[in-house]
Enzyme design. Structure first.
Site, mmCIF file in Angstrom:
data_model
loop_
_atom_site.group_PDB
_atom_site.id
_atom_site.type_symbol
_atom_site.label_atom_id
_atom_site.label_comp_id
_atom_site.label_asym_id
_atom_site.label_seq_id
_atom_site.Cartn_x
_atom_site.Cartn_y
_atom_site.Cartn_z
ATOM 1 N N ASP A 219 -16.149 -33.838 -14.289
ATOM 2 C CA ASP A 219 -15.673 -33.611 -12.927
ATOM 3 C C ASP A 219 -14.396 -32.760 -12.878
ATOM 4 O O ASP A 219 -13.404 -33.144 -12.266
ATOM 5 C CB ASP A 219 -15.445 -35.002 -12.285
ATOM 6 C CG ASP A 219 -15.022 -34.930 -10.848
ATOM 7 O OD1 ASP A 219 -15.557 -34.083 -10.105
ATOM 8 O OD2 ASP A 219 -14.139 -35.727 -10.457
ATOM 9 N N GLU A 469 -15.558 -41.547 -20.794
ATOM 10 C CA GLU A 469 -16.853 -41.883 -20.191
ATOM 11 C C GLU A 469 -18.054 -41.363 -20.969
ATOM 12 O O GLU A 469 -18.934 -40.706 -20.406
ATOM 13 C CB GLU A 469 -16.900 -41.435 -18.729
ATOM 14 C CG GLU A 469 -15.836 -42.129 -17.903
ATOM 15 C CD GLU A 469 -16.083 -42.103 -16.406
ATOM 16 O OE1 GLU A 469 -17.069 -41.503 -15.958
ATOM 17 O OE2 GLU A 469 -15.266 -42.707 -15.695
ATOM 18 N N TYR A 522 -14.219 -47.506 -10.003
ATOM 19 C CA TYR A 522 -13.831 -47.073 -8.654
ATOM 20 C C TYR A 522 -14.329 -48.051 -7.604
ATOM 21 O O TYR A 522 -15.222 -47.746 -6.827
ATOM 22 C CB TYR A 522 -14.335 -45.644 -8.410
ATOM 23 C CG TYR A 522 -13.538 -44.660 -9.240
ATOM 24 C CD1 TYR A 522 -12.394 -44.075 -8.726
ATOM 25 C CD2 TYR A 522 -13.887 -44.384 -10.551
ATOM 26 C CE1 TYR A 522 -11.624 -43.217 -9.493
ATOM 27 C CE2 TYR A 522 -13.126 -43.529 -11.327
ATOM 28 C CZ TYR A 522 -11.991 -42.945 -10.794
ATOM 29 O OH TYR A 522 -11.221 -42.106 -11.553
ATOM 30 N N GLU A 558 -8.656 -45.783 -15.165
ATOM 31 C CA GLU A 558 -8.864 -44.999 -13.934
ATOM 32 C C GLU A 558 -9.217 -45.936 -12.789
ATOM 33 O O GLU A 558 -10.047 -46.825 -12.945
ATOM 34 C CB GLU A 558 -10.028 -43.996 -14.090
ATOM 35 C CG GLU A 558 -9.724 -42.820 -14.986
ATOM 36 C CD GLU A 558 -10.864 -41.786 -15.008
ATOM 37 O OE1 GLU A 558 -11.686 -41.757 -14.076
ATOM 38 O OE2 GLU A 558 -10.920 -41.023 -15.989
HETATM 39 C C1 GCB Z 1 -14.250 -40.586 -13.525
HETATM 40 C C2 GCB Z 1 -13.945 -39.513 -14.487
HETATM 41 C C3 GCB Z 1 -13.033 -38.451 -13.911
HETATM 42 C C4 GCB Z 1 -13.449 -38.143 -12.481
HETATM 43 C C5 GCB Z 1 -13.322 -39.405 -11.659
HETATM 44 C C6 GCB Z 1 -13.748 -39.183 -10.201
HETATM 45 O O1 GCB Z 1 -14.660 -41.663 -13.854
HETATM 46 O O2 GCB Z 1 -13.426 -39.980 -15.698
HETATM 47 O O3 GCB Z 1 -13.108 -37.306 -14.706
HETATM 48 O O4 GCB Z 1 -12.703 -37.110 -11.913
HETATM 49 O O5 GCB Z 1 -14.151 -40.393 -12.198
HETATM 50 O O6 GCB Z 1 -12.887 -38.960 -9.361
HETATM 51 O O7 GCB Z 1 -14.932 -39.223 -9.930
#
Ligand code: GCB
Length: 670
Positions: A219, A469, A522, A558
């Site tokens: 990403d 990841e 997330y 994250e």
């Molecule tokens: C993740 C990735 C990161 C992305 C992020 C996102 O898990 O490690 O590279 O930018 O999510 O914002 O989706």
């Protein structure tokens, strides 16, 4: 020939047509059963000390405006076949000006941004007559993404594969002294299944017939070009090629030890009657000599500093980032001075167990960020103004760490982190790894070898991250990551190993090979979008599950939410500043519960700043999970995060609050 066939053959062609051996295998089949992977050796990096001037060395920058040509996407090897490197590029094709260092993608107004394949750079430069004297000249690139082929005056010099890492070659015999010279670079940005990171190239129909498309699952935008500085530097004929430093502290942290070992390159090193030795001098910040030693012919030794000022992270000590200067003098038998190299050294210890990570014997709680090297116009090009601004923001917000997600950052920023006491989880460029293969394993290991060779002397580097990841639910991931982790350990036993994992803990097969488990999740964004009431307990439950499964320290590497600056909605709604603030706050609650358990050792927001990605309908101008905008201004959540990071600093490390942390509201509240 079909485009795909040409592309598939491309790397063969370039190698065959130019000067090096043949590489094998471009596209890798997807295996549904476990692969039998073999632990083959990877080439070792040599030399590559950061270019520094001294009484025996000169450094010249080749940064500036270079000439630039893009190849035809359908014919990426044409320049090699037609020997564009044999004369000025402008004699083969019209050139455009291109800044170095910078990504080339966002410089022009046409679609150079999405170009796939090779581009060419050249420039002229002068080499002074005085350099012809008894010395050696080296050409060094801080990084070119992804693959680079270099010629000087039409002669092959070096080929390097892997973005974000330096490479160099000796050019003494290729230069014209007291005269003009030409450097030519071909850079290839194509990512395939055996590059690190992986990507895919496909041929698809478009309005003009067929075209080539580069895709990748990670990403962030695949910026390319000469990303970091290009230097010419001189060394004596026999010179200090490598310096490796490790440090130790006495139990009461009053006495420090610096172990140094030096490798030498040059003919004097091979003369039987010439026993080279090293004089090592250690100076404190004021320039006072605090320790010195002279080595025997083994070119290594120990310096003792008493009393010592240990290297501490920011906010863990009133004087963080304390650095000594180590001066290495290479001497011949008759004490003739052959070479001098100086580097900064921080004296500290690291240790870890199933619960904690400790620096100088004190448990660390990480409060930081995942970041990107990313900016408007220059992309991933080194930018000192941006770097200094970023460190000012990191200190303003009270962070003590960041992860170099998802690739090695500039050497200049590593030096800055040393100076400012910011701890680094140093990540290699393996992101979203899947379709494991023997060839990929070799490249992945090589990326770690190059990274550790480059960064092993930085006190700020406290952990290696071997992947972000990766698809660790697959059967092949088990032996693959065991081999990668063991290889990393064989290169450096002084730092723990982690990887940022996103598969459910029940399916993961990599954690057993790591020392510290990092997980990315997330809540209220990719899972249960908008549900602020489904964050805290989920974070607590998942962290506990990871710890139960592996009995290792846990980091949340994250969490976050995309946020459009200036979008306000009460009650909080996805993409608004209120939502990001609330998402953070719900995580903080979970983290405080987890901290009581003793094995939860850190929280890393995703992301420090907004950054550019490939074009998709989920991204508005890029990923907006930044606490700062891409122009490095705070969103509302930055002020909340600042209060938390300083509150943690005061609670855990007895730091004081900055005067402006709280805005005056009323006499009743303090
Ligand atoms: C993740 C990735 C990161 C992305 C992020 C996102 O898990 O490690 O590279 O930018 O999510 O914002 O989706």
């Amino acid at each position: 020939m079909h485009l795909r066939i040409r592309l598939t053959c491309r790397k063969y062609e370039i190698w065959a047509l130019s000067f090096f051996s043949l590489v094998t295998g471009l596209y890798v089949l997807h295996f549904s059963i476990a692969l039998i992977l073999v632990n083959k050796e990877v080439p070792s990096t040599r030399g590559m000390l950061y270019p520094r001037e001294s009484e025996t060395r000169e450094v010249r920058s080749l940064d500036g405006i270079w000439n630039f040509v893009r190849s035809d996407q359908a014919n990426p090897t044409q320049g090699v076949r037609d020997e564009w490197y044999a004369k000025e590029l402008s004699k083969s094709r019209p050139t455009i000006p291109m800044p170095v260092p910078a990504s080339y993608n966002d410089i022009t107004t046409d679609n150079l941004r999405d170009h796939v394949g090779t581009v060419w750079y050249d420039r002229k430069f002068f080499v002074p007559r005085s350099w012809a004297k008894d010395q050696r000249i080296w050409l060094r690139f801080g990084s070119v993404h992804y693959e680079a082929y270099v010629w000087i005056n039409g002669q092959k010099v070096v080929k390097h594969e892997m973005g974000h890492l330096p490479f160099e070659a000796e050019v003494t015999d290729l230069l014209n002294y007291g005269a003009e010279n030409r450097i030519t670079v071909m850079c290839d940005n194509a990512l395939i299944q055996t590059t690190v990171p992986q990507g895919r190239i496909t041929e698809v129909p478009n309005d003009g017939g067929m075209t080539i498309v580069q895709s990748y699952t990670f990403d962030f935008f695949n910026y390319a070009g000469i990303h970091r500085s290009v230097h010419l530097y001189t060394t004596p004929r026999t010179f200090i090629e490598e310096v490796e430093v490790t440090t130790n502290l006495s139990k009461d942290a009053t006495v420090g030890e610096v172990f140094y070992s030096v490798s030498v390159n040059g003919s004097a090193a091979n003369e039987a009657d010439n026993v080279l030795h090293v004089q090592a001098n250690l100076y404190d910040k004021e320039g006072k000599l605090v320790a010195n030693a002279t080595s025997d012919g083994k070119l290594g030794g120990k310096l003792q500093v008493n009393p010592v000022k240990p290297w501490w992270p920011y906010l863990m000590h009133p004087e963080p980032g304390y650095l000594y200067q180590l001066e290495i003098k290479l001497l011949a038998t008759n004490d003739e001075l052959l070479d001098v190299y100086r580097l900064k050294v921080g004296i500290r210890t690291l240790s870890w167990n199933s619960q904690q990570f400790l620096i100088n014997g004190k448990p660390v709680y990480f409060r930081g960020f995942g970041r990107h090297e990313d900016a408007d116009i220059r992309g991933k090009g080194l930018d000192n103004a941006l770097m200094v601004r970023d460190f000012n923001l990191l200190k303003w917000i009270g962070a003590n760490a960041y992860r170099t997600s998802h690739y090695p950052y500039s050497e200049e920023s590593m030096q800055f982190a040393d100076e400012h006491g910011i701890m680094i989880i140093d990540e290699c460029p393996s992101v979203d790894t899947e379709n494991y293969s023997q060839e990929l394993l070799g490249k992945h290991k090589s990326s770690l070898e190059q990274l550790i060779h480059r960064d092993r002397n930085h006190p700020s580097v406290v952990m290696w991250s071997i992947a972000n990841e990766p698809r660790t639910a697959s059967v092949s991931a088990d032996s693959y990551f065991e081999l990668v982790a063991n290889f990393t350990r064989s290169l450096d036993k002084t730092r723990p190993i982690t990887a940022a994992i996103a598969v459910p803990n029940t399916q993961d097969k990599a954690g057993r090979s790591l020392d510290i488990i990092s997980f990315n999740r997330y809540n209220a964004w990719y899972s249960n979008a908008g549900r602020l009431d489904m964050v805290t307990q989920n974070v607590i439950d998942e962290a506990i599950a990871w710890n139960k499964r592996y009995n290792k320290p846990i980091i949340m590497s994250e969490y976050g939410a995309d946020t459009l600056e200036g979008l306000h909605m009460q009650p909080a709604y996805v993409w608004s500043e209120e939502f990001q603030t609330e998402v953070f706050s719900r995580h903080f609650k979970a983290f405080d519960e987890l901290r009581k358990k003793g094995w939860f050792i850190g929280e890393f927001v995703w992301n420090f700043a907004d950054f550019k990605t490939a074009q998709t309908y989920t991204r508005v101008g890029g990923n907006k999970k930044g606490v700062f905008t891409r122009a490095r201004q705070p969103k509302a959540a930055a002020h909340l995060l600042r209060k938390r990071y300083f509150a943690l600093g005061r609670d855990l490390d007895q730091c004081s609050f900055p005067d402006d942390l709280f805005t005056y509201i009323a006499d009743l509240i303090s």
